[in-house]
Write a protein that holds these residues in place. Sequence first.
Motif, short mmCIF file in Angstrom:
data_model
loop_
_atom_site.label_atom_id
_atom_site.label_comp_id
_atom_site.label_asym_id
_atom_site.label_seq_id
_atom_site.Cartn_x
_atom_site.Cartn_y
_atom_site.Cartn_z
N LEU A 104 0.39 4.29 5.20
CA LEU A 104 0.26 3.22 4.22
C LEU A 104 1.47 3.22 3.28
N ASN A 105 1.86 4.40 2.85
CA ASN A 105 3.02 4.49 1.96
C ASN A 105 4.32 4.19 2.69
N LEU A 108 4.41 0.47 2.40
CA LEU A 108 4.71 0.05 1.03
C LEU A 108 6.17 0.27 0.68
N PHE A 111 8.53 -1.97 2.62
CA PHE A 111 8.58 -3.33 2.06
C PHE A 111 9.34 -3.36 0.73
N ALA A 112 9.02 -2.41 -0.16
CA ALA A 112 9.57 -2.44 -1.51
C ALA A 112 11.02 -1.97 -1.59
N SER A 118 6.06 -6.90 5.88
CA SER A 118 4.72 -6.45 6.18
C SER A 118 3.82 -7.66 6.43
N GLN A 122 -1.50 -5.63 7.48
CA GLN A 122 -1.02 -4.35 6.97
C GLN A 122 -1.31 -4.20 5.49
N VAL A 123 -1.16 -5.27 4.74
CA VAL A 123 -1.47 -5.23 3.30
C VAL A 123 -2.95 -4.95 3.08
N VAL A 126 -3.59 -1.32 3.60
CA VAL A 126 -3.19 -0.52 2.45
C VAL A 126 -4.26 -0.54 1.37
N LEU A 160 4.09 9.85 -0.48
CA LEU A 160 5.12 8.88 -0.84
C LEU A 160 6.49 9.37 -0.37
N SER A 287 -3.11 -1.09 9.12
CA SER A 287 -1.71 -1.13 8.73
C SER A 287 -0.79 -0.91 9.94
#
Length: 292
Positions: A104-105, A108, A111-112, A118, A122-123, A126, A160, A287
Amino acid sequence: MKNPNVKWIYLIILSIIWGSSFILIKKSLLGLTPYQLGALRTIITGIILLAFGYSQLKDIPKSKWKWLCISGFLGSFFPAFFFAIAETEIDSAVASILNSLVPLNTILLGFAVFKIASTKRQVLGVIIGFIGTSILIMKGSELNPNQNYLYAGFVIASTLMYGANVNIIKRYLQDVKPLAIAAGNYIFIVIPALVILLFTDFFSSERLNNPDLPSALLYVIILSVFGTALAKVVFNKLVQISTPVFASSVTYIMPLIALIWGLLDGEAFSLIQAMASLLILVGVYLSHKRKA
Protein backbone atom coordinates in the motif's frame (compact mmCIF):
# COMPACT_ATOMS: atom_id res chain seq x y z
CA MET A 1 12.94 -17.16 -23.19
CA LYS A 2 12.30 -16.28 -19.54
CA ASN A 3 10.00 -18.48 -17.49
CA PRO A 4 7.09 -16.31 -16.22
CA ASN A 5 6.67 -18.63 -13.22
CA VAL A 6 10.12 -17.84 -11.83
CA LYS A 7 8.82 -14.69 -10.13
CA TRP A 8 6.30 -16.80 -8.21
CA ILE A 9 9.06 -19.12 -7.00
CA TYR A 10 11.02 -16.11 -5.74
CA LEU A 11 7.86 -14.77 -4.08
CA ILE A 12 7.15 -18.00 -2.17
CA ILE A 13 10.77 -18.38 -1.03
CA LEU A 14 10.80 -14.80 0.24
CA SER A 15 7.47 -15.22 2.02
CA ILE A 16 8.74 -18.21 3.99
CA ILE A 17 12.08 -16.60 4.84
CA TRP A 18 10.70 -13.21 5.83
CA GLY A 19 7.65 -14.71 7.53
CA SER A 20 10.04 -16.53 9.87
CA SER A 21 12.13 -13.41 10.52
CA PHE A 22 9.74 -11.94 13.08
CA ILE A 23 9.97 -14.85 15.51
CA LEU A 24 13.77 -14.84 15.07
CA ILE A 25 13.81 -11.15 16.06
CA LYS A 26 11.68 -11.94 19.11
CA LYS A 27 13.98 -14.78 20.20
CA SER A 28 17.11 -12.69 19.62
CA LEU A 29 15.76 -10.00 21.95
CA LEU A 30 15.88 -12.47 24.86
CA GLY A 31 19.64 -11.95 25.03
CA LEU A 32 20.18 -8.65 23.23
CA THR A 33 18.88 -5.09 23.29
CA PRO A 34 17.10 -3.88 20.12
CA TYR A 35 20.08 -1.66 19.26
CA GLN A 36 22.52 -4.54 19.63
CA LEU A 37 20.26 -6.75 17.52
CA GLY A 38 19.91 -4.16 14.76
CA ALA A 39 23.63 -3.46 14.72
CA LEU A 40 24.71 -7.11 14.74
CA ARG A 41 22.18 -8.01 12.06
CA THR A 42 23.53 -5.24 9.83
CA ILE A 43 27.19 -6.06 10.48
CA ILE A 44 26.86 -9.83 9.94
CA THR A 45 24.79 -9.34 6.79
CA GLY A 46 27.26 -6.76 5.50
CA ILE A 47 30.21 -9.12 5.97
CA ILE A 48 28.39 -11.89 4.08
CA LEU A 49 27.22 -9.72 1.18
CA LEU A 50 30.54 -7.93 0.77
CA ALA A 51 32.40 -11.24 0.83
CA PHE A 52 30.32 -12.57 -2.05
CA GLY A 53 29.51 -9.36 -3.89
CA TYR A 54 32.59 -7.15 -3.53
CA SER A 55 33.90 -8.08 -6.97
CA GLN A 56 30.70 -6.75 -8.57
CA LEU A 57 30.99 -3.28 -7.04
CA LYS A 58 33.46 -2.11 -9.68
CA ASP A 59 30.81 -2.57 -12.37
CA ILE A 60 28.37 -0.14 -10.73
CA PRO A 61 28.16 3.23 -12.56
CA LYS A 62 29.09 6.27 -10.45
CA SER A 63 25.65 7.79 -10.99
CA LYS A 64 24.06 4.85 -9.15
CA TRP A 65 26.00 5.11 -5.89
CA LYS A 66 23.85 7.84 -4.33
CA TRP A 67 20.79 5.68 -4.89
CA LEU A 68 22.56 2.66 -3.40
CA CYS A 69 23.28 4.75 -0.31
CA ILE A 70 19.68 5.92 0.06
CA SER A 71 18.40 2.41 -0.67
CA GLY A 72 20.73 0.98 1.98
CA PHE A 73 19.48 3.22 4.76
CA LEU A 74 15.79 3.02 3.82
CA GLY A 75 15.63 -0.66 2.91
CA SER A 76 18.02 -2.15 5.46
CA PHE A 77 19.58 0.08 8.12
CA PHE A 78 16.67 1.82 9.83
CA PRO A 79 14.18 -1.09 9.53
CA ALA A 80 16.68 -3.46 11.21
CA PHE A 81 16.53 -1.28 14.32
CA PHE A 82 12.88 -0.25 14.06
CA PHE A 83 11.52 -3.80 13.93
CA ALA A 84 13.69 -4.81 16.89
CA ILE A 85 12.46 -1.81 18.91
CA ALA A 86 8.83 -2.53 17.94
CA GLU A 87 8.99 -6.16 19.05
CA THR A 88 10.02 -5.17 22.55
CA GLU A 89 6.38 -4.12 22.98
CA ILE A 90 4.21 -5.83 20.34
CA ASP A 91 3.89 -9.49 19.32
CA SER A 92 5.85 -10.81 16.36
CA ALA A 93 2.65 -11.88 14.53
CA VAL A 94 1.17 -8.37 14.79
CA ALA A 95 4.43 -6.88 13.52
CA SER A 96 4.31 -9.15 10.49
CA ILE A 97 0.72 -8.21 9.68
CA LEU A 98 1.49 -4.50 9.97
CA ASN A 99 4.37 -5.17 7.60
CA SER A 100 1.68 -6.02 5.02
CA LEU A 101 1.27 -2.28 4.54
CA VAL A 102 4.37 -2.30 2.31
CA PRO A 103 2.44 -2.74 -0.99
CA LEU A 104 0.00 0.00 0.00
CA ASN A 105 2.81 2.39 0.86
CA THR A 106 4.62 1.39 -2.32
CA ILE A 107 1.61 2.67 -4.26
CA LEU A 108 1.22 5.83 -2.14
CA LEU A 109 4.88 6.76 -2.48
CA GLY A 110 4.92 5.73 -6.13
CA PHE A 111 2.09 8.18 -6.75
CA ALA A 112 3.22 11.01 -4.47
CA VAL A 113 6.99 10.94 -5.01
CA PHE A 114 7.72 8.95 -8.14
CA LYS A 115 4.67 10.13 -10.13
CA ILE A 116 3.49 6.58 -10.85
CA ALA A 117 -0.24 6.59 -11.65
CA SER A 118 -2.66 4.69 -9.39
CA THR A 119 -6.10 3.32 -10.24
CA LYS A 120 -9.32 3.84 -8.28
CA ARG A 121 -9.17 0.18 -7.24
CA GLN A 122 -5.68 0.68 -5.82
CA VAL A 123 -6.78 3.77 -3.89
CA LEU A 124 -9.72 1.80 -2.47
CA GLY A 125 -7.27 -0.93 -1.46
CA VAL A 126 -5.13 1.60 0.40
CA ILE A 127 -8.15 2.93 2.32
CA ILE A 128 -9.37 -0.56 3.28
CA GLY A 129 -5.85 -1.54 4.30
CA PHE A 130 -5.49 1.38 6.65
CA ILE A 131 -8.90 0.73 8.22
CA GLY A 132 -7.74 -2.82 8.93
CA THR A 133 -4.50 -1.48 10.39
CA SER A 134 -6.34 0.85 12.76
CA ILE A 135 -8.59 -1.97 14.02
CA LEU A 136 -5.63 -4.34 14.43
CA ILE A 137 -3.71 -1.83 16.53
CA MET A 138 -6.70 -0.80 18.69
CA LYS A 139 -7.82 -4.37 19.40
CA GLY A 140 -4.26 -5.47 19.97
CA SER A 141 -3.83 -2.85 22.68
CA GLU A 142 -7.05 -4.07 24.34
CA LEU A 143 -6.02 -7.73 24.17
CA ASN A 144 -2.52 -6.96 25.50
CA PRO A 145 -2.90 -4.02 27.91
CA ASN A 146 0.67 -4.57 29.12
CA GLN A 147 2.03 -3.84 25.64
CA ASN A 148 2.56 -0.34 24.27
CA TYR A 149 0.99 -0.36 20.82
CA LEU A 150 2.42 3.05 20.01
CA TYR A 151 5.48 0.99 19.11
CA ALA A 152 3.52 -0.19 16.08
CA GLY A 153 4.56 3.17 14.65
CA PHE A 154 8.09 1.81 14.21
CA VAL A 155 6.74 -0.95 11.94
CA ILE A 156 4.57 1.48 9.97
CA ALA A 157 7.56 3.80 9.51
CA SER A 158 9.57 0.83 8.23
CA THR A 159 6.88 -0.03 5.69
CA LEU A 160 7.09 3.51 4.33
CA MET A 161 10.84 3.10 3.96
CA TYR A 162 10.42 -0.27 2.27
CA GLY A 163 7.88 1.24 -0.11
CA ALA A 164 10.31 4.02 -1.05
CA ASN A 165 13.14 1.51 -1.45
CA VAL A 166 11.15 -0.67 -3.86
CA ASN A 167 10.43 2.33 -6.06
CA ILE A 168 14.09 3.43 -5.97
CA ILE A 169 15.32 -0.03 -7.03
CA LYS A 170 12.79 -0.22 -9.86
CA ARG A 171 13.39 3.28 -11.17
CA TYR A 172 17.09 3.92 -10.58
CA LEU A 173 18.79 0.53 -10.06
CA GLN A 174 16.98 -1.61 -12.62
CA ASP A 175 20.16 -2.37 -14.57
CA VAL A 176 22.38 -3.13 -11.55
CA LYS A 177 22.91 -6.78 -10.59
CA PRO A 178 20.88 -7.84 -7.50
CA LEU A 179 23.97 -8.94 -5.53
CA ALA A 180 25.75 -5.70 -6.44
CA ILE A 181 22.77 -3.69 -5.13
CA ALA A 182 22.78 -5.59 -1.83
CA ALA A 183 26.56 -5.35 -1.39
CA GLY A 184 26.53 -1.69 -2.41
CA ASN A 185 23.83 -0.95 0.17
CA TYR A 186 25.94 -2.36 2.99
CA ILE A 187 29.07 -0.44 1.99
CA PHE A 188 27.31 2.59 3.48
CA ILE A 189 25.60 1.11 6.53
CA VAL A 190 28.07 -1.36 8.08
CA ILE A 191 30.27 1.34 9.68
CA PRO A 192 27.33 3.24 11.28
CA ALA A 193 26.06 -0.10 12.65
CA LEU A 194 29.48 -0.86 14.13
CA VAL A 195 29.58 2.56 15.78
CA ILE A 196 26.15 1.96 17.34
CA LEU A 197 27.24 -1.47 18.60
CA LEU A 198 30.33 0.04 20.25
CA PHE A 199 28.13 2.52 22.13
CA THR A 200 25.97 -0.26 23.61
CA ASP A 201 27.03 -2.50 26.49
CA PHE A 202 27.49 -5.49 24.16
CA PHE A 203 31.16 -5.96 25.09
CA SER A 204 30.59 -5.60 28.83
CA SER A 205 31.27 -8.61 31.05
CA GLU A 206 27.63 -8.63 32.17
CA ARG A 207 26.36 -8.95 28.60
CA LEU A 208 29.00 -11.48 27.52
CA ASN A 209 28.20 -13.65 30.55
CA ASN A 210 24.45 -13.54 29.91
CA PRO A 211 23.29 -17.19 29.59
CA ASP A 212 20.80 -16.16 26.88
CA LEU A 213 23.51 -14.58 24.70
CA PRO A 214 24.68 -17.74 22.81
CA SER A 215 21.16 -18.66 21.66
CA ALA A 216 20.40 -15.01 20.84
CA LEU A 217 23.52 -14.80 18.67
CA LEU A 218 22.54 -18.02 16.89
CA TYR A 219 19.13 -16.52 16.07
CA VAL A 220 20.78 -13.31 14.83
CA ILE A 221 23.14 -15.27 12.58
CA ILE A 222 20.23 -17.24 11.07
CA LEU A 223 18.29 -13.99 10.66
CA SER A 224 21.25 -12.28 9.02
CA VAL A 225 22.21 -15.10 6.64
CA PHE A 226 18.74 -16.05 5.46
CA GLY A 227 16.33 -13.29 6.51
CA THR A 228 18.56 -10.45 5.33
CA ALA A 229 21.54 -11.40 3.13
CA LEU A 230 19.95 -14.12 0.97
CA ALA A 231 16.53 -12.45 1.03
CA LYS A 232 17.95 -9.08 -0.09
CA VAL A 233 19.47 -10.60 -3.22
CA VAL A 234 16.32 -12.58 -4.03
CA PHE A 235 14.12 -9.53 -3.43
CA ASN A 236 16.24 -7.25 -5.63
CA LYS A 237 16.00 -9.85 -8.39
CA LEU A 238 12.24 -10.13 -7.91
CA VAL A 239 11.79 -6.36 -8.24
CA GLN A 240 13.76 -6.39 -11.49
CA ILE A 241 11.84 -9.27 -13.11
CA SER A 242 8.38 -8.13 -11.97
CA THR A 243 6.82 -4.87 -10.76
CA PRO A 244 7.27 -2.97 -7.47
CA VAL A 245 3.73 -3.87 -6.37
CA PHE A 246 4.13 -7.57 -7.24
CA ALA A 247 7.45 -7.73 -5.40
CA SER A 248 6.01 -6.08 -2.30
CA SER A 249 3.03 -8.48 -2.34
CA VAL A 250 5.36 -10.96 -0.67
CA THR A 251 3.36 -9.76 2.35
CA TYR A 252 0.39 -11.93 1.25
CA ILE A 253 1.98 -15.10 2.63
CA MET A 254 4.34 -13.66 5.23
CA PRO A 255 1.67 -12.95 7.88
CA LEU A 256 0.43 -16.55 7.71
CA ILE A 257 3.92 -17.92 8.31
CA ALA A 258 4.58 -15.42 11.11
CA LEU A 259 1.17 -16.03 12.70
CA ILE A 260 1.84 -19.78 12.85
CA TRP A 261 5.19 -19.15 14.53
CA GLY A 262 3.59 -16.66 16.95
CA LEU A 263 0.78 -19.00 17.99
CA LEU A 264 3.28 -21.83 18.49
CA ASP A 265 5.20 -19.47 20.77
CA GLY A 266 2.12 -18.69 22.86
CA GLU A 267 1.13 -15.30 21.45
CA ALA A 268 -2.52 -14.26 21.83
CA PHE A 269 -4.55 -13.40 18.73
CA SER A 270 -8.27 -12.59 18.75
CA LEU A 271 -10.99 -13.17 16.15
CA ILE A 272 -11.39 -9.42 15.63
CA GLN A 273 -7.65 -9.12 15.02
CA ALA A 274 -7.95 -11.93 12.47
CA MET A 275 -10.75 -10.02 10.70
CA ALA A 276 -8.68 -6.82 10.77
CA SER A 277 -5.76 -8.75 9.28
CA LEU A 278 -8.05 -10.02 6.55
CA LEU A 279 -9.08 -6.42 5.82
CA ILE A 280 -5.43 -5.48 5.40
CA LEU A 281 -4.84 -8.37 2.99
CA VAL A 282 -7.98 -7.46 1.03
CA GLY A 283 -6.60 -3.95 0.74
CA VAL A 284 -3.27 -5.33 -0.45
CA TYR A 285 -5.07 -7.53 -2.99
CA LEU A 286 -7.11 -4.66 -4.39
CA SER A 287 -4.06 -2.44 -4.56
CA HIS A 288 -2.28 -5.16 -6.54
CA LYS A 289 -4.99 -5.21 -9.22
CA ARG A 290 -4.15 -3.12 -12.26
CA LYS A 291 -7.65 -2.48 -13.58
CA ALA A 292 -9.49 0.70 -12.67
